[in-house]
Design a protein around this motif. Structure first.
Motif, PDB file in Angstrom:
ATOM      1  N   ARG A 190       0.830  -1.208   0.000  1.00  0.00           N
ATOM      2  CA  ARG A 190       0.000   0.000   0.000  1.00  0.00           C
ATOM      3  C   ARG A 190       0.866   1.260   0.000  1.00  0.00           C
ATOM      4  O   ARG A 190       0.602   2.205  -0.731  1.00  0.00           O
ATOM      5  CB  ARG A 190      -0.949   0.023   1.200  1.00  0.00           C
ATOM      6  N   GLU A 202       0.930   4.116  -2.870  1.00  0.00           N
ATOM      7  CA  GLU A 202       0.737   5.538  -2.563  1.00  0.00           C
ATOM      8  C   GLU A 202       1.838   6.387  -3.181  1.00  0.00           C
ATOM      9  O   GLU A 202       1.586   7.502  -3.643  1.00  0.00           O
ATOM     10  CB  GLU A 202       0.683   5.752  -1.054  1.00  0.00           C
ATOM     11  N   GLU A 252       1.106   6.615  -7.007  1.00  0.00           N
ATOM     12  CA  GLU A 252      -0.236   7.077  -7.368  1.00  0.00           C
ATOM     13  C   GLU A 252      -0.242   8.381  -8.174  1.00  0.00           C
ATOM     14  O   GLU A 252      -0.971   8.481  -9.158  1.00  0.00           O
ATOM     15  CB  GLU A 252      -1.078   7.230  -6.096  1.00  0.00           C
ATOM     16  N   GLY A 280      -2.057   7.356 -11.409  1.00  0.00           N
ATOM     17  CA  GLY A 280      -3.430   7.847 -11.410  1.00  0.00           C
ATOM     18  C   GLY A 280      -4.470   6.865 -10.904  1.00  0.00           C
ATOM     19  O   GLY A 280      -4.215   6.069 -10.015  1.00  0.00           O
ATOM     20  N   LYS A 281      -5.661   6.909 -11.540  1.00  0.00           N
ATOM     21  CA  LYS A 281      -6.838   6.158 -11.080  1.00  0.00           C
ATOM     22  C   LYS A 281      -6.615   4.660 -10.873  1.00  0.00           C
ATOM     23  O   LYS A 281      -7.103   4.107  -9.895  1.00  0.00           O
ATOM     24  CB  LYS A 281      -8.012   6.366 -12.029  1.00  0.00           C
ATOM     25  N   THR A 307      -5.033   4.200  -7.596  1.00  0.00           N
ATOM     26  CA  THR A 307      -5.964   4.577  -6.528  1.00  0.00           C
ATOM     27  C   THR A 307      -6.958   3.453  -6.276  1.00  0.00           C
ATOM     28  O   THR A 307      -7.232   3.092  -5.129  1.00  0.00           O
ATOM     29  CB  THR A 307      -6.709   5.875  -6.903  1.00  0.00           C
ATOM     30  N   ARG A 308      -7.491   2.873  -7.338  1.00  0.00           N
ATOM     31  CA  ARG A 308      -8.472   1.795  -7.201  1.00  0.00           C
ATOM     32  C   ARG A 308      -7.853   0.589  -6.488  1.00  0.00           C
ATOM     33  O   ARG A 308      -8.443   0.023  -5.575  1.00  0.00           O
ATOM     34  CB  ARG A 308      -9.005   1.400  -8.575  1.00  0.00           C
ATOM     35  N   ARG A 338      -5.232   0.597  -4.505  1.00  0.00           N
ATOM     36  CA  ARG A 338      -4.930   0.987  -3.120  1.00  0.00           C
ATOM     37  C   ARG A 338      -6.185   0.908  -2.256  1.00  0.00           C
ATOM     38  O   ARG A 338      -6.145   0.436  -1.119  1.00  0.00           O
ATOM     39  CB  ARG A 338      -4.342   2.392  -3.057  1.00  0.00           C
ATOM     40  N   GLN A 339      -7.314   1.342  -2.779  1.00  0.00           N
ATOM     41  CA  GLN A 339      -8.561   1.306  -2.014  1.00  0.00           C
ATOM     42  C   GLN A 339      -8.991  -0.134  -1.723  1.00  0.00           C
ATOM     43  O   GLN A 339      -9.430  -0.440  -0.612  1.00  0.00           O
ATOM     44  CB  GLN A 339      -9.661   2.068  -2.755  1.00  0.00           C
ATOM     45  N   ASN A 388      -8.656  -4.125 -11.345  1.00  0.00           N
ATOM     46  CA  ASN A 388      -7.767  -3.513 -10.352  1.00  0.00           C
ATOM     47  C   ASN A 388      -6.286  -3.720 -10.642  1.00  0.00           C
ATOM     48  O   ASN A 388      -5.457  -2.924 -10.209  1.00  0.00           O
ATOM     49  CB  ASN A 388      -8.079  -4.072  -8.957  1.00  0.00           C
TER      50      ASN A 388
END
Length: 156
Positions: free
Chosen positions: A62, A66, A69, A73-74, A77-78, A80-81, A150
């Motif tokens: 993670r 970060e 990121e 980009g997106k 982020t996806r 990581r979430q 993902n």
């Protein structure tokens, strides 16, 4: 001279958006192997230890995501979430692993002091049930993270 023409490796000359996913892929594979092994173990001490190792590996992944990121980009982020959701479950599981021996010790001490350790026993049982619920939920959360939606950016 050094600033104008730094001695970069071939990989360092590549655009960050191309090179960074490769390093994340290596960390992702480590987490994947660790999670797959942990999930395959039966409930018990070995699984508890393996899930904690998976938690530590997921945390490192993670942090790496970060860091990349802003460049990726997106997609980063996806991932990581989704990883945060898995990591939350792993953290909750580890909390139960730590709490159970403490509750057992408190129950023993209460009994030795002439008190009633029943409440601690109930709390211990609650933590045990919670651990099993998390162990049941983990494969689904892990599989949700692993979908091509993902992870495709790691190999493109």
């Amino acid at each position: 001279m050094l600033l104008a023409d730094p001695p970069l490796t071939r990989r360092a000359r590549r655009p960050a958006k191309q090179e960074l996913p490769r390093s994340i892929l290596r960390a992702y594979r480590r987490v994947s192997c660790t999670m797959d092994e942990a999930i395959s173990l039966p409930s018990g001490d070995s699984r508890d230890v393996a899930l904690h190792e998976a938690r530590k590996a997921a945390k490192r992944l993670r942090y790496a995501i970060e860091a990349v990121e802003p460049a990726v980009g997106k997609p980063a982020t996806r991932l990581r979430q989704q990883l945060a959701a898995v990591q939350d479950l792993l953290g909750e599981h580890h909390d139960t692993v730590i709490a159970r021996p403490v509750l057992r010790e408190l129950a023993i001490n209460a009994h030795l002091d002439g008190g009633n350790g029943f409440t601690y026993g109930i709390l211990y049982a609650t933590e045990t049930v919670r651990a099993r619920e998390i162990e049941h939920a983990l494969p689904r959360a892990w599989n949700r993270l692993r979908t091509p939606k993902n992870t495709a950016w790691l190999t493109s």
